[in-house]
Structures are given as structure tokens and as C-alpha cells.
Design a protein around this motif. Structure first.
Motif, mmCIF file in Angstrom:
data_model
loop_
_atom_site.group_PDB
_atom_site.id
_atom_site.type_symbol
_atom_site.label_atom_id
_atom_site.label_comp_id
_atom_site.label_asym_id
_atom_site.label_seq_id
_atom_site.Cartn_x
_atom_site.Cartn_y
_atom_site.Cartn_z
ATOM 1 N N UNK A 1 1.816 -17.130 4.033
ATOM 2 C CA UNK A 1 1.081 -16.589 2.891
ATOM 3 C C UNK A 1 1.268 -17.437 1.635
ATOM 4 N N UNK A 2 2.395 -18.116 1.542
ATOM 5 C CA UNK A 2 2.712 -18.841 0.319
ATOM 6 C C UNK A 2 1.954 -20.157 0.190
ATOM 7 N N UNK A 3 1.294 -20.610 1.267
ATOM 8 C CA UNK A 3 0.563 -21.873 1.208
ATOM 9 C C UNK A 3 -0.908 -21.626 1.512
ATOM 10 N N UNK A 4 -1.802 -22.097 0.646
ATOM 11 C CA UNK A 4 -3.242 -21.825 0.828
ATOM 12 C C UNK A 4 -3.870 -22.667 1.933
ATOM 13 N N UNK A 5 -3.520 -22.327 3.177
ATOM 14 C CA UNK A 5 -4.120 -22.994 4.332
ATOM 15 C C UNK A 5 -5.134 -22.052 4.979
ATOM 16 N N UNK A 6 -5.579 -22.372 6.192
ATOM 17 C CA UNK A 6 -6.663 -21.620 6.822
ATOM 18 C C UNK A 6 -6.343 -20.145 6.998
ATOM 19 N N UNK A 7 -5.111 -19.826 7.346
ATOM 20 C CA UNK A 7 -4.755 -18.461 7.714
ATOM 21 C C UNK A 7 -3.917 -17.743 6.658
ATOM 22 N N UNK A 8 -3.907 -18.252 5.431
ATOM 23 C CA UNK A 8 -2.974 -17.657 4.469
ATOM 24 C C UNK A 8 -3.399 -16.259 4.036
ATOM 25 N N UNK A 9 -4.708 -15.979 3.963
ATOM 26 C CA UNK A 9 -5.132 -14.631 3.574
ATOM 27 C C UNK A 9 -4.770 -13.613 4.654
ATOM 28 N N UNK B 1 16.282 0.588 6.356
ATOM 29 C CA UNK B 1 16.368 2.047 6.488
ATOM 30 C C UNK B 1 15.089 2.661 7.080
ATOM 31 N N UNK B 2 14.131 1.800 7.448
ATOM 32 C CA UNK B 2 12.933 2.308 8.106
ATOM 33 C C UNK B 2 11.947 2.991 7.185
ATOM 34 N N UNK B 3 12.031 2.724 5.893
ATOM 35 C CA UNK B 3 11.074 3.312 4.952
ATOM 36 C C UNK B 3 10.062 2.248 4.525
ATOM 37 N N UNK B 4 8.840 2.659 4.230
ATOM 38 C CA UNK B 4 7.837 1.687 3.785
ATOM 39 C C UNK B 4 8.231 1.061 2.457
ATOM 40 N N UNK B 5 7.878 -0.185 2.253
ATOM 41 C CA UNK B 5 8.056 -0.859 0.972
ATOM 42 C C UNK B 5 6.677 -0.939 0.324
ATOM 43 N N UNK B 6 6.304 0.109 -0.397
ATOM 44 C CA UNK B 6 4.955 0.192 -0.927
ATOM 45 C C UNK B 6 4.709 -0.837 -2.026
ATOM 46 N N UNK B 7 5.755 -1.195 -2.764
ATOM 47 C CA UNK B 7 5.592 -2.230 -3.783
ATOM 48 C C UNK B 7 5.224 -3.563 -3.158
ATOM 49 N N UNK B 8 5.930 -3.904 -2.075
ATOM 50 C CA UNK B 8 5.639 -5.152 -1.371
ATOM 51 C C UNK B 8 4.262 -5.084 -0.714
ATOM 52 N N UNK B 9 3.946 -3.941 -0.127
ATOM 53 C CA UNK B 9 2.641 -3.782 0.511
ATOM 54 C C UNK B 9 1.523 -3.986 -0.507
ATOM 55 N N UNK B 10 1.656 -3.335 -1.664
ATOM 56 C CA UNK B 10 0.621 -3.463 -2.690
ATOM 57 C C UNK B 10 0.516 -4.908 -3.177
ATOM 58 N N UNK B 11 1.655 -5.568 -3.365
ATOM 59 C CA UNK B 11 1.658 -6.944 -3.865
ATOM 60 C C UNK B 11 0.862 -7.879 -2.953
ATOM 61 N N UNK B 12 1.119 -7.772 -1.656
ATOM 62 C CA UNK B 12 0.492 -8.722 -0.733
ATOM 63 C C UNK B 12 -0.913 -8.297 -0.329
ATOM 64 N N UNK B 13 -1.179 -7.002 -0.296
ATOM 65 C CA UNK B 13 -2.571 -6.574 -0.125
ATOM 66 C C UNK B 13 -3.415 -7.094 -1.296
ATOM 67 N N UNK B 14 -2.864 -6.996 -2.508
ATOM 68 C CA UNK B 14 -3.598 -7.441 -3.699
ATOM 69 C C UNK B 14 -3.873 -8.939 -3.627
ATOM 70 N N UNK B 15 -2.880 -9.699 -3.193
ATOM 71 C CA UNK B 15 -3.048 -11.151 -3.091
ATOM 72 C C UNK B 15 -4.168 -11.487 -2.109
ATOM 73 N N UNK B 16 -4.182 -10.810 -0.967
ATOM 74 C CA UNK B 16 -5.221 -11.066 0.028
ATOM 75 C C UNK B 16 -6.574 -10.545 -0.442
ATOM 76 N N UNK B 17 -6.575 -9.384 -1.073
ATOM 77 C CA UNK B 17 -7.820 -8.798 -1.580
ATOM 78 C C UNK B 17 -8.443 -9.693 -2.643
ATOM 79 N N UNK B 18 -7.623 -10.212 -3.539
ATOM 80 C CA UNK B 18 -8.125 -11.112 -4.580
ATOM 81 C C UNK B 18 -8.757 -12.359 -3.967
ATOM 82 N N UNK B 19 -8.289 -12.731 -2.775
ATOM 83 C CA UNK B 19 -8.854 -13.878 -2.082
ATOM 84 C C UNK B 19 -10.084 -13.540 -1.254
ATOM 85 N N UNK B 20 -10.470 -12.252 -1.237
ATOM 86 C CA UNK B 20 -11.674 -11.842 -0.525
ATOM 87 C C UNK B 20 -11.443 -11.327 0.873
ATOM 88 N N UNK B 21 -10.228 -10.811 1.156
ATOM 89 C CA UNK B 21 -9.931 -10.278 2.483
ATOM 90 C C UNK B 21 -10.188 -8.772 2.471
#
Length: 222
Positions: free
Chosen positions: A91-99, A117-137
Motif C-alpha cells: 500500500x505504501x508504494x503507488x504501483x499497480x496493486x497499491x489501491x 485481543x481480537x478486536x477491530x481496529x476501526x481507526x486503521x480501517x478508516x485510514x486505509x479505506x480512505x486512502x484507497x477510496x481517495x484513489x478511486x477504489x
């Protein structure tokens, strides 16, 4: 004889690296698709990812770690935390599959595979969903809309943001996002009630559904 490459000259180095990548991908495709030599493919992917941080190799290695049961390839056992780390590097490098990689990081964080502890990390989820969404995913935009539509620990419901991301996912061709957006406008849920816009979005969802039915494809992890 091929001329030597001046590795101090960026204009010479970039085409050289691109040709090298094409050759590497060809060899991997041959090993995987023709010879079915998944063990050797896994070794190459691990070397390219772990030693050279090659984005597309990290993505594919992550996909190998996600495989289950009879799908397991390359002598690798399913390891979703290892998959998460591979997708994170990709994800950190803008190559073909980074989104796709950024989306998968969000997905694994959302599905409880990051924290010990088996709990969701919603902050991390939102961060990376946003990064992919901003790229058009589209799928990341849709998942963001679901987070704000349903609410989550640390993220209260926000129908305005839910509608924003639902509309963006719809515009990117996500059929269920169009259906959700249509319902929101029909009911006036988080937006001003607008029957005409609801109908347009419903028709868009129906059209996308018809187009998808023409070509049935397996659902990729990414």
C-alpha cells in the motif's frame, strides 16, 4: 550485445527496471500458470517483498497468505497477520496493486485481524479505506459508508458522511452503494428527501446489476 546501463542516469535506469519487472512477472506467470510450481513462486515473492519491498510482489504474497484449505499455495499456511503486513508494504508504494492493497489493509483491520485481543481496529480501517477510496477504489468508499451508516466504537453514526461515501462508491460503479443511496434519498435519511434522485440512483443500480450479470466473475479478496 546489449549496451550497459548507467545506473547514475535515471532516464536509463527506469526503462531497465521496467523491463526487469516485465521479465520477472513473465517468469512468475510461467511458474504459476504453466508449471504450477507454487513453492518456487512463493520463494520468489518472499524474496522480492521482504528483501526489496517490491509492491506488487508483496500484494501477491499477501494474497497467498490469505488462501485457505485446498487453496493454500507455495507451502504457506494461512496467516492473516502476515498477509496484513504484506498488504501494508504494498500500500505504501503507488504501483499497480497499491489501491487493492490499501483496501485489504482496511479490510483486515476491520475484521479483527490486526489487534492481538481480537478486536477491530476501526481507526486503521478508516485510514486505509480512505486512502484507497481517495484513489478511486469503490469497495473502500462503500465500506466507509457502512462504517458511518452503522456506527462503530469511536466512530458514531454520521449520515452525512455515510451519504457522501455511498454516492462516491456509486459513481465508481458499486451497485449496492447505488441501491443504498437511492434508499437514503427516498427516505430522506441523512439527506433532503428527493424522490427524483432516488429513482435515478435506483435505475443506476439496476443497470450496474445487469452489466455485472453479463460477465460472472469470482469475487477477489481485494
Amino acid at each position: 550485445m546489449a549496451s550497459s546501463v548507467d545506473f547514475q542516469d535515471e532516464e536509463e535506469v527506469n526503462p531497465f527496471l521496467e523491463n526487469l519487472e516485465v521479465e520477472c512477472n513473465y517468469q512468475l506467470d510461467y511458474l504459476e500458470g504453466i508449471q504450477k510450481n507454487f513453492d518456487e513462486v512463493a520463494k520468489v515473492l518472499k524474496f522480492n517483498c521482504e528483501e526489496h519491498k517490491h509492491s506488487d510482489s508483496c500484494y501477491k504474497l499477501g494474497a497467498y497468505y490469505v488462501k485457505t484449505f485446498e487453496e493454500i499455495k507455495g507451502g504457506l499456511t494461512q496467516d492473516l497477520k502476515a498477509a496484513y503486513n504484506c498488504f501494508l508494504m504494498a500500500c505504501e508504494k503507488p504501483r499497480k496493486k497499491f489501491l487493492e492493497s490499501c483496501h485489504n489493509v482496511g479490510l483486515l483491520a476491520h475484521d479483527e485481524w490486526v489487534n492481538d485481543d481480537g478486536t477491530p481496529d476501526m481507526g486503521k480501517a478508516r485510514e486505509y479505506y480512505t486512502k484507497a477510496c481517495d484513489g478511486g477504489y469503490a469497495s473502500s468508499c462503500f465500506n466507509l459508508s457502512a462504517i458511518f451508516l452503522q456506527g462503530a466504537p469511536g466512530f458514531p453514526k454520521d449520515m452525512g458522511l455515510a451519504c457522501k461515501y455511498t454516492l462516491k462508491a456509486c459513481n465508481l460503479g458499486h451497485v449496492w452503494a447505488c441501491a443504498n443511496a437511492s434508499r437514503m434519498y427516498k427516505l430522506g435519511d441523512g439527506v433532503n428527501k428527493d424522490e427524483a434522485k432516488a429513482e435515478v440512483l435506483k435505475n443506476r443500480a439496476q443497470q450496474l446489476h445487469k452489466e455485472q450479470q453479463k460477465t460472472i466473475q469470482p469475487l477477489p479478496f481485494g
